[in-house]
Design an enzyme around this catalytic site. Structure first.
Site, mmCIF file in Angstrom:
data_model
loop_
_atom_site.group_PDB
_atom_site.id
_atom_site.type_symbol
_atom_site.label_atom_id
_atom_site.label_comp_id
_atom_site.label_asym_id
_atom_site.label_seq_id
_atom_site.Cartn_x
_atom_site.Cartn_y
_atom_site.Cartn_z
ATOM 1 N N ASP A 37 30.088 -0.393 19.192
ATOM 2 C CA ASP A 37 31.213 0.533 19.244
ATOM 3 C C ASP A 37 31.333 1.261 17.965
ATOM 4 O O ASP A 37 31.472 0.837 17.077
ATOM 5 C CB ASP A 37 32.401 -0.311 19.657
ATOM 6 C CG ASP A 37 33.584 0.404 20.056
ATOM 7 O OD1 ASP A 37 33.483 1.547 20.366
ATOM 8 O OD2 ASP A 37 34.828 -0.290 20.156
ATOM 9 N N ASP A 131 30.644 6.328 23.486
ATOM 10 C CA ASP A 131 30.370 5.684 22.311
ATOM 11 C C ASP A 131 30.389 4.279 22.035
ATOM 12 O O ASP A 131 30.443 3.612 21.242
ATOM 13 C CB ASP A 131 31.786 6.322 21.304
ATOM 14 C CG ASP A 131 33.088 5.566 21.976
ATOM 15 O OD1 ASP A 131 33.001 5.291 23.144
ATOM 16 O OD2 ASP A 131 33.851 5.493 21.075
ATOM 17 N N GLU A 132 30.060 3.656 23.373
ATOM 18 C CA GLU A 132 29.844 2.334 23.344
ATOM 19 C C GLU A 132 28.860 1.692 24.225
ATOM 20 O O GLU A 132 28.821 2.426 25.260
ATOM 21 C CB GLU A 132 31.368 1.351 23.210
ATOM 22 C CG GLU A 132 31.848 1.535 24.836
ATOM 23 C CD GLU A 132 33.348 0.816 24.857
ATOM 24 O OE1 GLU A 132 33.044 -0.327 24.720
ATOM 25 O OE2 GLU A 132 34.348 1.423 25.341
#
Length: 442
Positions: A37, A131-132
């Protein structure tokens, strides 16, 4: 609880010594799942390109009366600023903060570099947002070190590739890995080895279990279940009375059981963008310019994902919150903004006229297919030239926020100019269930 001060070698030994054995004494290799993350991704991206902001309090979001925060720097979070909060409220809490206009094309560019780095370490990568991602490291560990060492290599690779910090959670399954990455923030590694699962979960307040909302937590606490350990020990029928069909799933999570696999390919069904006006709009020309602007946002993201869409959908909400949706199938799959905008405008003009005051308008591209399979050869050289121009704008805007665009969107009355003046909220965009406007970056 897991002791992060314990040496990595010691924690790795604990994990290995806890491996279960199959009949006959053979060891069963446990799953090792990593959840990566990015730390305050949108904020970090803005600071990367604007070094003068690196030590400044920063909010990423459109600066308008109906806008929400996409992400906030950690110092502002300590003041109560958080994602999905109205920007106006965030500014009252932190009047000294800089408010940065989102640059979604730039975020997609950085995201592509992050995911490419992760796939060098393991082929089993499941991207769940910009974003993860989850990685199955079970096979990647052979001869390459401990899970913690591989996680450290992962973080170093991301920083080298895109210059951004990441946090990594390590655990036997996706549920625990997600919780671990939250404990790793900012810019760290948190490991929950198999032997420490119950040590981690049992004392955990019931409201901290991932996926447990406030209402569910309140019901469980009133029934006497204040920790995950208490819920794990409860009789299934007792929990079912409280939670119905969701009882078994939550009880399994409280025991640390989650058998969900890593899904390496997640097919996007649609891409969309919508715009909430600062004041309700009745002018048809303004609505049409807004649809053109949204069409460029959607088309840009479709090209970045190498996707074409066959169906254009219009969403429009009146001042009384009544919402209507209309859709039209294109003559051929497309990722060209001009074609998407023309279809959406046609759908809007087909509505009973005059339109009531409009609060929100949106455009969505559905029935996505890979560009290489759905593209038909065009005999219209003008159309091909227009698409080439849009691709050139993509490359420029990925580096310089909104630097170029159609002339019709650059006038004083355009959506872009009104956003710069702070008159309107911005775009909430993304595939269903994965909208950057709906959730902030960690």
């Amino acid at each position: 609880m897991v002791n992060l001060s314990q040496p990595l070698e010691s924690r790795a030994t604990t994990a290995i010594s806890a491996r279960p054995r199959a009949a006959g004494g053979a060891r069963i290799r446990p799953r090792v799942i990593a959840h990566v993350d990015m730390d305050a991704f949108y904020v970090s991206a803005e600071r990367l390109d604007r070094p003068e902001w690196r030590q400044r309090p920063l909010i990423v979001g459109h600066d308008g009366p109906r806008s929400v925060v996409l992400s906030a720097s950690y110092d502002l979070r300590a003041l109560g600023v958080h994602s999905s909060q109205p920007v106006a409220q965030a500014k009252r809490l932190a009047p000294h903060a800089i408010v940065a206009e989102p640059r979604h094309a730039r975020y997609q560019e950085l995201s592509a570099g992050i995911m490419a780095t992760l796939r060098q370490l393991s082929p089993a990568v499941e991207q769940v947002s910009v974003d993860e991602a989850y990685l199955d490291l079970s096979g990647a560990l052979r001869g390459r070190g401990t899970p913690e060492e591989l996680a450290a290599r992962m973080r170093a690779g991301i920083r080298e590739a895109v210059g951004l910090p990441a946090s990594v959670g390590l655990a036997p399954n996706k549920f625990l890995a997600k919780m671990a990455s939250g404990r790793a923030k900012p810019d760290g590694i948190f490991s929950i080895p198999p032997a420490r699962v119950h040590e981690f979960l049992d004392p955990l307040p019931i409201g901290e279990l991932f996926g447990v909302g406030e209402a569910t937590a309140r019901s469980l606490r009133l029934a006497g279940y204040s920790t995950a350990g208490q819920l794990a020990a409860a009789r299934p029928e007792e929990v079912s009375k409280l939670l119905g069909q969701g009882a078994m799933k939550l009880a399994l999570l409280a025991r640390g059981i989650d058998d969900r696999p890593i899904v390496t390919e997640r097919e996007e069904k649609s891409l969309g963008a919508e715009h909430t006006f600062g004041t309700d709009i009745t002018d048809p020309a303004t609505l049409e310019r807004t649809l053109l602007w949204l069409a460029h946002r959607v088309a840009e993201r479709a090209r970045a994902a190498d996707r074409l869409g066959e169906v254009v959908a219009l969403k429009i909400r009146w001042e009384d919150f009544t919402t209507h949706s209309r859709q039209r199938r294109l003559e051929r799959p497309s990722d060209a903004a001009a074609e998407l905008a023309a279809a959406a405008v046609s759908l809007m003009r087909a509505l009973p006229q005059p339109l009531p005051p409009v609060r929100l308008i949106g455009l969505r591209l559905d029935s996505l297919t890979p560009a290489g399979t759905g593209l038909q050869l065009s005999l219209d050289s003008t159309q091909d030239a227009r698409r080439d121009a849009e691709e050139t704008m993509d490359r420029i805007n990925a580096r310089f926020a909104g630097a170029v665009g159609p002339a019709s969107l650059l006038g004083a009355g355009s959506p872009r100019r009104r956003i710069e003046r702070g008159d309107e909220a911005g775009v909430a965009e993304g595939p269903a269930g994965n909208s950057p406007g709906a959730q902030g970056s960690g």
